[in-house]
Structures are given as C-alpha cells and as structure tokens.
Design a protein around this motif. Structure first.
Motif, PDB file in Angstrom:
ATOM      1  N   VAL A   1      -8.378   5.035  -0.353  1.00 29.08           N
ATOM      2  CA  VAL A   1      -7.851   3.960  -1.186  1.00 29.08           C
ATOM      3  C   VAL A   1      -8.430   4.176  -2.576  1.00 29.08           C
ATOM      4  O   VAL A   1      -9.635   4.279  -2.743  1.00 29.08           O
TER       5      VAL A   1
ATOM      6  N   GLU B   1      -6.305  -0.483  -7.231  1.00 29.36           N
ATOM      7  CA  GLU B   1      -5.351  -1.557  -7.016  1.00 29.36           C
ATOM      8  C   GLU B   1      -4.840  -2.020  -8.374  1.00 29.36           C
ATOM      9  O   GLU B   1      -5.621  -2.214  -9.298  1.00 29.36           O
TER      10      GLU B   1
ATOM     11  N   HIS C   1      -3.005   4.748  -2.593  1.00 30.96           N
ATOM     12  CA  HIS C   1      -3.773   5.670  -1.764  1.00 30.96           C
ATOM     13  C   HIS C   1      -3.503   7.085  -2.251  1.00 30.96           C
ATOM     14  O   HIS C   1      -2.403   7.382  -2.704  1.00 30.96           O
TER      15      HIS C   1
ATOM     16  N   VAL D   1      -3.255  -1.329   7.546  1.00 34.05           N
ATOM     17  CA  VAL D   1      -2.718  -0.081   6.987  1.00 34.05           C
ATOM     18  C   VAL D   1      -2.723   0.979   8.082  1.00 34.05           C
ATOM     19  O   VAL D   1      -3.770   1.269   8.650  1.00 34.05           O
TER      20      VAL D   1
ATOM     21  N   HIS E   1       0.861  -1.182   0.000  1.00 35.73           N
ATOM     22  CA  HIS E   1       0.000   0.000   0.000  1.00 35.73           C
ATOM     23  C   HIS E   1       0.894   1.226   0.000  1.00 35.73           C
ATOM     24  O   HIS E   1       1.938   1.224   0.648  1.00 35.73           O
TER      25      HIS E   1
END
Lengths: 253, 699
Positions: free
Chosen positions: B377, B380, B372, B420, B336
């Motif tokens: 978020v 992906e 992010h 996270v 992340h």
C-alpha cells in the motif's frame, strides 16, 4: 490626428455603443449573484453565468479582439496598499535625488496614482473558444467583475523609467529593440531587463542591449515596463520595479 | 563492464519521433543557440568559450579532423554547469602493440570535461566561465581554462587563457608562475592509478591566451567562426602535428535539430562535424489518450446506485487504474487499486476522480483512492468531491484540481474497513536487456542483448518466490581475447570475473530467491530475501526504509551476508564470503531543483568501507541524468586503474517513445572502468524503488 487622440476617440466610440446597447446600466437588482461590467455597461445575473453567457449579449456587436480582452474581479483583494507603498517609495527616493531623476520618479508617481486597479483574473476570454471548449467556458463565482473588450489595439504602451509614459503605434513584425529606439529613456533605465506585460496578463522578460540576442516582438496592446537600474547596495529600486509589474498586470485599462 | 537491462523497444527508431516533437512553443523568433566545439561542449573550433547551452540541452557530437575523431555528448545539467563526455579515436596510433590483445584497433581514449559559469553577462561585463577539459587523470587533452565572452550584436567575442593542452604554445607567461615558483612547471605523470582529479597539476606550466569570434550571418542558420588557439601541437597524442597557422576558421550550419560544421585548422587540415541536439526539458511525445470522462456539475441528478460495471471498465480503460476493491460507506467512497500507465500522478488522479465523481450520488462527499504498487500500500489520495467536481466541471473561473485532494499516509480506516484481496499465485514476466561496453581492447563497442525471463509464485502480499533466467540472443562478447584481466588485483575479485560470468552460457540462472516484504509501521518498510541474489553473489539479506509520503528525505539500512557464485555453473559457489551493508540516505535538497542525492555508507563487497554518493537530476520530460562515485578505504593502488569506482547513467521514461501513456523506464549506464573496490551488492529488490509512488522522484 495623433495616435493618442485616435485611440481616445476609438475608446469613446466603444463606450457609446455599449451604453446604447443596454439600458439597464447601473440599475442593479439587489439579489444578483454576479455583476459584470462589460466595458461601461453593467449586467446582473441571478444565476451564476458561464463565460459564454456573459459574453453572449455583446460578443457579436463589434469586432472584438479577443487576445486583448481582460477580466478583473472588483470585490476582492485591493491593490491599494501596494499602490500606496509604491507611491511612498517613489516620493522617498525622489526627495533625495537629482532633478532629472526626480522628474522621472514624480511622473511615474502621477501616472500610477491615476491607474484604476483591480485583481486581474488570468483566463482566456474568447467567445469562440468558450462555445466549443468546456475548459475555456468556466462559470463565474459570485462577485462583481469588470470585463474589458477592445477592438484590436493599435498601440503599445511604455511605462517606467522614462520622462513620461507613452504609447507607440503598433507595427507588425517589429522587435522591441526598434520601439525602444523611439523612446526617450532616462539615464537610469535598465534596458537589459525589460518586462513586457502581454495583453493576456503574462509577463515576459526581455532585453534590448547589444549583447542580448533574443528578439521579442510585442503583441498589440502590450505594456512594456522599463525598470530602474538596481543599485549594487540597495534593493529599493528592485522593490519598485517589482511593485510596478504587479500593479501593471492588475491595471484596468 | 556496464550491465543493466533496458528495453530496446524501438529505442533507436523512436528517438527521432520523440525528440523531433521539440516543437517551437512560441511564434517568436528564437535566439541563435551557442554551437559546439570540436571536442564537445560549447565553443568555437578547438577552444572553449564562456557560453552555455540552454538548461537541459543535450548535444550528441561527431567531429573529424584527420588525425583525430571525437564522439562526444555534452549535457547542460544546470544553467551554470556544462558537462561533456568524450571518446577520442587517434587514427595514427594503435590501441596496443599486441594484435593478440587489441587486434588492429586504433588508440581510443575517454575524457570528461566540465565548465562552470561564474559570472553572467551584463551591459558592461562579459560572461565568465572556468572549465576543466579531460580532467580524469590520463587525458590526452588535459587542460584548464578561464574564458570570457561578450556579445555585440551579431558578433560574439571570446577571450580565454588556457593551461595544459589548450595553453601548450605558452604564448604568455603563466601569471601564477609569477606568484609562486611551483606553478612554473607542470608536473608529469599521473597520481595513483589514474582516473583521479589531478589537482596538483591545475593551472601549472605553460599558459596561452586564446580567443576568437562567432559571427551570426544575416542568414539565420549560418554562423561563421574564427579563432586563435594556444596549442602548438608539439606533444600531441597523435604525434607532433604540423601547424602552419594558429588561426582556425569554420562555419556552422543549422538544420532543424542538426548542426553541420566545416572548418580549416592549423592552416593545413580540413575538419568537419555533425551535432544532434535535443532538450531534456521540452522533449515530449504526442499521445493518443481517451478523452477524460465528463463530470456534470449537478450531482443531484445522479441515480442513487452506482453502475459498477461502467465504473470499473472506465477505470481500467480510461484511467489505467486496476481496481482491487471498492467500498461505499456513509458519505465515503473507498477504492483500492493499482495505477498502471499514467506517469503523471496528477493526470492519473484526475482521471480516476472524474470517473468516480461522474456517478457518485450527492450525499457522498469524500473519495479515498488507496494506491497499491509492488504489493504494498503506497499512498492514499483523499478527494473532496464537491470541490473536485466544481473544478473539473469548470464551475469556477480558475479551477485548481490539485488543491481538491491531498496525498497522505493511508488512513487506518481506509485499510481496516475494506477487505483487500491478497494477490497470490504464479506469475511470469519477460524483459529485454542490453549490456554494452565502450572502449574495449578487442572492439570499441561490445554488446550483449537478450531476454530476462522471470517467473515466480506469490503466497500472499508479503511473501513470494522468484527466479529469473537470462537468455542471450545477440552479442559480440564471444570476441573477447581474454577473460580474467591480467592486472594484478589486491582486492578480492568480486567483480572483475565479469567476462567469465557473461560468456559462460547462452542461458543461465540470473537469480532465484525467496522474498518477504511489509510495511511494519506507518512509513517504515522492511524486506528480507535469501537465495541466488544476482549474477555473482548469493546469500541472505534484509533492508529497512523509512519513507514518509511526499517527503524529500528518507533513510534506511540494508545488511547482507553473501557468498560469491561460481562462474563455472549455475548453482555452485566459490569460497569468498562477506558481510556487506549500508546505511542509506535519500535526499532531495531544496537548493538544487529536481535533484536527488543518495548516500550509501557502509561496507562493500570487497570488504572495503566507505560511501557511495549518487547525484541524479530530473528534467521536465522525465529524463534523469545521474552520476555516482564510491570512495572507500581501498587505496587507489589496491583499486587499480581508475583509482575508484565511478559511473554515469541516463534514465529515460518509455513514455517518451510511446503514443500511449506508459510507466517504466530504461537506464543507459556508462561506467568508464569497473574494478573490485566500492562495488555494492546488486540487491534483487530495493525498497527505494518499490516505494517510488510515496514520494515520486523518477515519475
């Protein structure tokens, strides 16, 4: 000696050099993963080779003109169906057209049926670049390939809506307009929308009419496609033009 | 009044550097480009032609011919659409008769032109264009025209017919007049309060033929021009101008990106011009970047353990990726983080992928990069490691890196199995702003520049408190001759107190609010905010937006209850309260390449209801050109001068001025006249902006 003859002789000379260079020609080992025919000599690789490895045995044998080198994949997509569509279409139109048009269409039909076709791999083939830049030295994937290396071509070829395909001697710093003056165009040639298949496989559109301001200087070895004028009501000619360009890009020559 | 922050950061100086990099991409001799006419836009001298510049071309023009000076910008938005904006300085007239209002400034007028190509040139037919000059309603040069251009070798011949200013001499009968009586006379006056497109005048009144020729001399930089114009200069804004000849001639000389004009007009006037052109498609900037990390094709040699020190250092310095957390499980590598510099998402992803793949043990087959931004978020990227390595290590003849990963809505697993860390704590920031306004009575150009100083406290990813102070450093707003305009306003004065607000103090509180945001369901984002929201309003509001990953369509709504802030101090309010909110639609239609259309439908600040329509076109360099118009139920009489709210903007990526990769952009707005109707609340945060990475349009 005409330019055509001169070129044929050069080709022969090239072919001979290569044949002597490699005796194993055509003697294939069955477990070879990659087979590359460089001009007329066959090389088999058991390990997947990089471009530089493929070029290594032949690269320095002659003054190859890298911008005009071409790589084709022989074992994949067949262009035969497209060729057949084009030939049928040409035949179809020729059967109900004027004698002049008929001549042109049938000449083109004969020309295209004589072409050797294979899927062109559009990459830069250059031994010097391959040795210094990893991006220009990709690895071959399993398959059969044809690699054409030439010395600097001394001609441009013209195919399409002309009575027969011709080659003209390449002249430095000369625009397409000058070449076209020396071509006997048929009355249905569309000179406002010419396509130049550059030796690297890229296709550029160009026009040579008085109203068109751009000046294109074709590179040695370029193939100029002279398309047929597209009618207002039928797009059959447009399809022929498109097929012709596709086949020209994938023509092994 | 235009208002927006854009970083001045060397903008002017860097302009040259960035656009000079417009290097020739080919050794082929390029065709001579059509040149600009006096009023801006492609043409001969006074008259327009049917020619169009290259798509994406921008020309900044200054021309001078004794009575008039023209500053103009001409932009080729599409191959078939040319748009120009112009300010005219009429040297022979004053802005107004009252020196107390406009000092000794001469008359200025603004104008907009459009030209549409309706037919492309071919062997037998000319190029044909239809255009409108100065069609805003109060234009000094209002005209319509049809123009034909046909090139023959070095000569480009033009023939056109003009109505209005271009056809004032009436050297031919208006063909429409033959058909219909109403076309014989051009109506006078303007509809509403000006600023409207005057359809009722189009193609009416006197008409003239005009034409001419461009000659490209054998010396490539030089073009000669000859034209015959259809205007007699009897009713000009500058007064009746003597005209000894309808033939004008001139020359254009090109030097790099500049073109210099010299011409002789009306048989008695010498004119000149300077034009600077660049192309928004090809504008670029040389970059200094670290070499991408090399990946070896054979991963079996990689050690079983990953050196996280090297990995994170490389991520930060080589890929400009700030990792938040990393999780290695089974055959997946999950990371992340935030990408903070590379504007090109493909390049950013490739760099991140290379760094990770260069260390990854062979059994790991998937990399999941969860991106992010703005504490949300966003997206992906799932990388197929074997395919990726094969591509970046050139293990195939024609590697295609983009096909080795997919961008998707973050997977539940990638989110749940990784802890996270929340961002929390104080933060500060500073931003340069530059507010400018053209065409004011006091001075033509008025400006205010300074710093927005921001600070805040973030409690967690969802909730924060923020405040911004505005510090003015450089301005000439103290030269205002009046504050609240004297024009009677029938709408609540929601925006026209602007001069009061911007001149009250050198330091003021711009906003101060609490903010909450969350992705409440997959692809559904929500936010709520309350406090002092913008310079002129405070209150509370909320917004919801549905935005799937890489979708060309997203929509949502916002609703706000706000009260007008006082311009007398930082914290008190006036009595005016309103409910304002919109249903918002964002759409990138497939038939208009690189274009986003935005519709905001709802109630505006002055309680008028309607729609704000925004059109934005993106060019390959990342420059975006846009325009908007708000059509509401406030009548043009209620609205006042200009009849409805409209504006234009150019958004420029900072990346074009930086030798290092950079994100962020500056926006240069141009609002001809700002009034009270069709004015939206300037929400401190818009969901469409903070979810940009999900389906990037700007970058």
């Amino acid at each position: 000696m005409s330019i055509k003859e001169f070129f044929l002789l050069t080709l022969l000379a090239v072919a001979t050099t290569d044949l002597t260079a490699m005796e194993q020609s055509d003697a294939l080992t069955t477990d070879a993963k990659v087979e590359v025919r460089v001009n007329s000599t066959l090389y088999a690789f058991e390990q997947l080779p990089t471009l530089a490895e493929v070029l290594e045995p032949v690269a320095l044998k002659q003054q190859w003109y890298w911008p005009a080198s071409k790589l084709f994949r022989l074992n994949t997509v067949s262009l035969e169906p497209q060729r057949q569509v084009l030939l049928t279409k040409l035949q179809h139109i020729a059967s109900n057209s004027t004698p002049e048009q008929q001549n042109v269409l049938l000449a083109l039909q004969a020309e295209v049926s004589g072409w050797q076709l294979a899927e062109r791999v559009l990459i830069t083939v250059d031994y010097d670049l391959a040795r210094i830049a990893p991006a220009k030295n990709p690895r071959f994937t399993p398959g059969t390939y044809q690699l054409l290396l030439n010395e600097r071509p001394s001609y441009l070829s013209f195919v399409g809506a002309i009575s027969s395909s011709v080659r003209l001697a390449y002249q430095p710093a000369t625009s397409l307009n000058e070449y076209i003056k020396n071509i006997r165009l048929s009355s249905f040639a569309d000179t406002a929308n010419l396509y130049v298949v550059k030796p690297n496989g890229e296709v550029v559109k160009a026009g040579v009419q008085l109203w068109q301001s751009s000046q294109l200087q074709p590179e040695p070895g370029a193939m100029v496609i002279i398309p047929f004028q597209v009618g207002w009501l039928s797009d059959e000619m447009a399809e022929i033009n498109e097929l012709l360009i596709t086949l020209a890009v994938n023509r092994v020559y | 009044m235009q208002k927006n922050a854009f970083t001045l950061s060397l903008l002017a100086i860097a302009c040259n550097a960035a656009f000079a990099a417009n290097a020739q991409s080919s050794w082929q001799l390029s065709a001579a480009k059509p040149s600009q006419a006096v009023h801006g836009g492609v043409g001969l001298i006074q008259v327009p032609t049917a020619r169009m510049a290259d798509e994406g071309s921008v020309s900044l023009n200054y021309t001078d011919n004794n009575e008039y000076r023209f500053w103009s910008v001409s932009i080729q938005l599409f191959p078939w659409l040319e748009t120009s904006a112009r300010y005219t300085d009429v040297r022979t007239r004053l802005y107004s008769d009252s020196p107390g209002f406009s000092n000794d400034q001469t008359l200025k007028d603004k104008g907009l032109d459009v030209k549409f190509r309706v037919w492309q040139e071919s062997n037998y037919t000319p190029e044909v264009a239809i255009g409108l000059r100065d069609f805003g309603g109060t234009g000094l040069f209002e005209s319509e025209f049809v123009s034909l251009s046909k090139k023959l070798g070095a000569f480009d011949f033009h023939l056109g017919m003009g109505w209005g200013y271009l056809g004032a001499a009436g050297n031919i009968t208006n063909p429409f007049c033959e058909v219909r009586q109403s076309f014989c006379e051009r109506p006078g006056g303007i509809s509403g309060q000006g600023g409207k497109i005057e359809f009722r005048k189009f193609f009416k009144g006197a008409a003239s033929l005009f034409g001419g020729v461009d000659y490209q001399t054998p010396w490539q930089p030089l073009t000669l021009k000859l034209e015959y114009e259809g205007n007699n200069y009897v009713n000009d804004a500058a007064g009746e101008l003597p005209q000894n000849s309808r033939w004008n001639f001139g020359a254009s000389y090109r030097w790099q990106d500049l073109t210099f004009d010299l011409n002789y007009q009306r048989g008695n006037t010498v004119g000149f011009g300077v034009h600077y052109a660049f192309n928004m498609h090809s504008a670029n900037q040389i970059k200094i970047k670290p070499a991408p990390v090399a990946v070896s094709a054979d991963r079996s040699q990689h050690p079983a353990s990953i050196n996280f020190n090297t990995l994170t250092t490389n991520l930060y310095y080589n890929a400009a990726f700030l990792p938040k957390t990393i999780h290695v499980a089974n055959n997946e590598f999950i990371i992340h983080g935030t990408s903070f510099a590379y504007r090109d998402d493909n390049e950013a992803t490739e760099r991140v992928g290379r760094i990770i793949a260069s260390q990854l043990p062979e059994h790991i087959k998937t990399i999941r990069v969860v991106e992010h931004a703005n504490n949300l978020v966003q997206v992906e990227k799932v990388i197929d490691v074997d395919a990726f390595v094969s591509a970046v290590a050139y293990q195939e003849l024609q590697p295609d890196i983009r096909s080795t990963y997919v961008r998707q809505q973050p997977d539940e697993n990638s989110l749940s199995i990784v802890e996270v860390p929340e961002y929390k704590g104080f933060y500060t920031g500073a931003e340069v702003f530059w507010v400018q306004s053209f065409g004011n009575p006091e001075y033509f150009y008025m400006y205010q520049g300074g710093l927005y100083l921001g600070a805040g406290y973030r409690f967690n990813s969802d909730f924060s408190l923020a405040a911004t102070g505005k510090l003015t450093v450089l301005e000439n707003f103290d030269k205002f001759n009046f504050k609240v305009d004297a024009i009677e306003s029938r709408l609540p004065r929601v925006r026209t107190f602007v001069r009061e607000y911007v001149t009250r103090s050198k330091f003021g509180m711009e906003n101060m609010y609490g903010h909450w945001q969350k992705e409440i369901a997959p692809a559904v984002f929500a936010q709520a905010y309350a406090g002092y929201l913008e310079t002129m309003f405070g209150g509370a509001g909320a917004e919801v937006l549905y935005r799937p990953v890489d979708s060309t369509f997203s929509f949502g709504f916002d609703l706000n209850y706000v009260r007008q802030r006082s311009y007398e101090d930082d914290f008190s309010f006036f009595d005016y309260k309103t409910l304002t909110g919109h249903f918002n639609i964002y759409w990138q239609p497939s038939f208009l390449p690189d274009t986003r259309l935005t519709f905001n439908i709802g109630q505006f600040l002055a309680k008028d209801k309607g729609v704000n329509f925004d059109f934005a076109k993106r060019f390959d360099s990342g420059i975006i050109v846009g325009g908007y118009a708000a059509i509401t139920d406030a009548s043009s009489a209620d609205y006042g001068e200009g009849s409805f709210t409209k504006g234009f903007y150019i958004s420029i990526p900072f990346d074009l001025f930086s030798v290092k990769p950079a994100k962020g952009r500056g926006r240069i707005p141009w609002v001809p006249i700002g009034r009270d109707g069709g004015q939206p609340l300037n929400r401190p945060i818009k969901l469409i902006d903070i979810t940009e990475q999900r389906s990037p349009f700007f970058d």
